[in-house]
Design an enzyme around this catalytic site. Structure first.
Site, PDB file in Angstrom:
ATOM      1  N   ASP A 114       0.801  -1.133  -0.008  1.00 43.85           N
ATOM      2  CA  ASP A 114       0.040   0.050  -0.080  1.00 43.85           C
ATOM      3  C   ASP A 114       0.929   1.172  -0.034  1.00 43.85           C
ATOM      4  O   ASP A 114       2.005   1.241  -0.055  1.00 43.85           O
ATOM      5  CB  ASP A 114      -0.942  -0.174   1.106  1.00 43.85           C
ATOM      6  CG  ASP A 114      -0.200  -0.104   2.661  1.00 43.85           C
ATOM      7  OD1 ASP A 114       0.875  -0.119   2.543  1.00 43.85           O
ATOM      8  OD2 ASP A 114      -0.871  -0.292   3.559  1.00 43.85           O
ATOM      9  N   ASN A 185      -8.427  -2.986  13.382  1.00 43.60           N
ATOM     10  CA  ASN A 185      -9.809  -3.446  13.189  1.00 43.60           C
ATOM     11  C   ASN A 185      -9.665  -4.416  11.987  1.00 43.60           C
ATOM     12  O   ASN A 185     -10.850  -4.584  11.518  1.00 43.60           O
ATOM     13  CB  ASN A 185     -10.654  -2.381  12.621  1.00 43.60           C
ATOM     14  CG  ASN A 185      -9.909  -1.539  11.295  1.00 43.60           C
ATOM     15  OD1 ASN A 185      -8.683  -1.998  11.184  1.00 43.60           O
ATOM     16  ND2 ASN A 185     -10.414  -0.600  10.858  1.00 43.60           N
ATOM     17  N   HIS A 187      -7.981  -4.472   9.318  1.00 43.00           N
ATOM     18  CA  HIS A 187      -7.611  -3.773   8.101  1.00 43.00           C
ATOM     19  C   HIS A 187      -6.297  -4.503   7.603  1.00 43.00           C
ATOM     20  O   HIS A 187      -5.303  -4.621   8.198  1.00 43.00           O
ATOM     21  CB  HIS A 187      -7.845  -2.491   7.674  1.00 43.00           C
ATOM     22  CG  HIS A 187      -6.766  -1.428   8.385  1.00 43.00           C
ATOM     23  ND1 HIS A 187      -6.708  -0.929   9.509  1.00 43.00           N
ATOM     24  CD2 HIS A 187      -5.358  -1.372   7.956  1.00 43.00           C
ATOM     25  CE1 HIS A 187      -5.586  -0.193   9.709  1.00 43.00           C
ATOM     26  NE2 HIS A 187      -4.656  -0.657   8.837  1.00 43.00           N
ATOM     27  N   GLU A 192     -10.492  -1.482   4.274  1.00 41.61           N
ATOM     28  CA  GLU A 192     -11.097  -1.419   5.523  1.00 41.61           C
ATOM     29  C   GLU A 192     -12.148  -2.363   5.619  1.00 41.61           C
ATOM     30  O   GLU A 192     -12.629  -3.070   4.676  1.00 41.61           O
ATOM     31  CB  GLU A 192     -11.600  -0.276   5.745  1.00 41.61           C
ATOM     32  CG  GLU A 192     -10.682   0.956   5.660  1.00 41.61           C
ATOM     33  CD  GLU A 192      -9.780   1.055   7.138  1.00 41.61           C
ATOM     34  OE1 GLU A 192     -10.217   0.672   8.065  1.00 41.61           O
ATOM     35  OE2 GLU A 192      -8.398   1.145   6.917  1.00 41.61           O
TER      36      GLU A 192
HETATM   37  C1  GLP Z   1      -1.522   1.109   8.306  1.00 40.19           C
HETATM   38  C2  GLP Z   1      -0.935   0.386   6.948  1.00 40.19           C
HETATM   39  C3  GLP Z   1      -1.148  -0.886   7.098  1.00 40.19           C
HETATM   40  C4  GLP Z   1      -0.792  -1.622   8.148  1.00 40.19           C
HETATM   41  C5  GLP Z   1      -1.186  -1.106   9.280  1.00 40.19           C
HETATM   42  C6  GLP Z   1      -0.629  -1.618  10.768  1.00 40.19           C
HETATM   43  O1  GLP Z   1      -2.790   1.359   8.105  1.00 40.19           O
HETATM   44  N1  GLP Z   1      -1.637   1.054   5.902  1.00 40.19           N
HETATM   45  O2  GLP Z   1      -0.357  -1.442   5.864  1.00 40.19           O
HETATM   46  O3  GLP Z   1      -0.949  -2.884   7.996  1.00 40.19           O
HETATM   47  O4  GLP Z   1      -1.234   0.349   9.525  1.00 40.19           O
HETATM   48  O5  GLP Z   1       0.120  -0.925  11.181  1.00 40.19           O
HETATM   49  P1  GLP Z   1       0.970  -1.164  12.490  1.00 40.19           P
HETATM   50  O6  GLP Z   1       1.801  -2.540  11.914  1.00 40.19           O
HETATM   51  O7  GLP Z   1       1.673   0.043  12.687  1.00 40.19           O
HETATM   52  O8  GLP Z   1       0.071  -1.589  13.355  1.00 40.19           O
END
Ligand code: GLP
Length: 298
Positions: A114, A185, A187, A192
């Site tokens: 992403d 959540n 995602h 989402e």
């Molecule tokens: C962001 C990214 C996701 C990632 C998520 C979790 O929203 N767009 O690709 O998986 O955060 O992040 P973290 O690993 O910091 O909890």
């Protein structure tokens, strides 16, 4: 009489032909089964495993070693990188192993999951910058092998072109091993809960809540991108193998939904339950606190 004789032989001849065709058909079926079981079985292995490790350090060491083994067996592997803070410890582990000369990434092809839309590669808030800064620039990854999502552009058409280009790229270069993490959540990438899981790489219009949340890193709402680019759930499920990582109590509920629950659109990561290949979910003790077993198949 001669004519009669000829007519009598006909059924015998066609029975012979039929037996012949049947024998060839059966031989082909047997050959197909043999190839399926003994030759192609490894690449179509369908397993789902969960592993719990005591600390984040244990988690990243074990996952790191699994990735190193994978690359040693497949030096030209196409690897999808996860973003966010979770994989940082994993990338640090891999960097240390590279620095000790224990692994080379020079022929590995790198992909991403992403990014934001409208940011240059040098923008510190771009996912390109972050993945390069925290990992790719610190190992021997070659520029020509880095295929992170293109976050550049100014119009929606630019962004959509970037998404379509990525779909073409992934179509020709399917990901072998996707490293995946997820939000609290459930995602994945910018997919989402309750969105369309049937999409490949696409553009997402960020909700006001999401922009508000992300505005903290951009300084103000005005400077926060309106769109993001993400592999879709469908693309993620096309990776041949997935290693999903999670740490910390905040992820415990989602880990339990994924490992002990059922597929639900409320939690995009549970789509991994429908993956056709090998899925390994690895957590530290905190993220795995709702799972009783240390190792289990699910
Ligand atoms: C962001 C990214 C996701 C990632 C998520 C979790 O929203 N767009 O690709 O998986 O955060 O992040 P973290 O690993 O910091 O909890």
């Amino acid at each position: 009489k001669a004519v009669e004789k000829k007519e009598e032989k006909k059924p015998a001849a066609s029975t012979g032909n039929f037996t012949h065709v049947l024998a060839i058909f059966l031989a082909l079926v047997l050959l197909g089964l043999f190839l399926r079981i003994f030759v192609f079985n490894k690449s179509t292995e369908k397993t789902k495993n969960y592993h719990k490790y005591k600390t984040p350090e244990d988690l990243f060491r074990n996952v790191g070693e699994a990735i190193i083994r994978y690359i040693k067996q497949n030096p030209k592997a196409r690897i999808g990188l996860a973003s966010g803070s979770t994989p940082e410890g994993l990338y640090q582990y891999l960097i240390r192993k590279y620095e000790k000369g224990e692994i080379s990434f020079k022929d590995v092809q790198f992909f991403s999951i992403d990014g934001f839309c409208g940011l240059s590669k040098t923008d510190p808030n771009s996912y390109y910058y972050s993945l390069t800064d925290k990992f790719l620039s610190k190992i021997d990854a070659q520029e020509k092998n880095i295929h992170l999502l293109n976050e550049e552009g100014t119009t929606l058409e630019d962004f959509e072109r970037n998404a379509n280009d990525y779909n073409e790229l992934l179509d020709k270069n399917p990901i072998d091993l996707q490293i995946l993490s997820f939000g609290e959540n459930g995602h994945i990438g910018f997919n989402e809960p309750n969105t369309d899981f049937n999409l490949l790489t696409h553009i997402v219009e960020l909700t006001p809540e999401k922009r508000e949340e992300k505005s903290k890193i951009f300084g103000s709402l005005d400077k926060t991108p309106k769109y993001a680019i993400t592999q879709g759930v469908k693309s993620i499920l096309q990776a041949k193998e997935v290693i999903c990582i999670a740490k910390g109590k905040g992820k415990a509920k989602v880990v339990s939904d994924l490992v002990n629950g059922v597929f639900t659109k409320k939690s995009p990561i549970t789509a991994l339950r429908n993956h056709n290949g090998k899925v390994t979910v690895c957590t530290d003790e905190e993220a795995g606190e709702k799972i009783n077993e240390i190792n289990k198949m699910f």
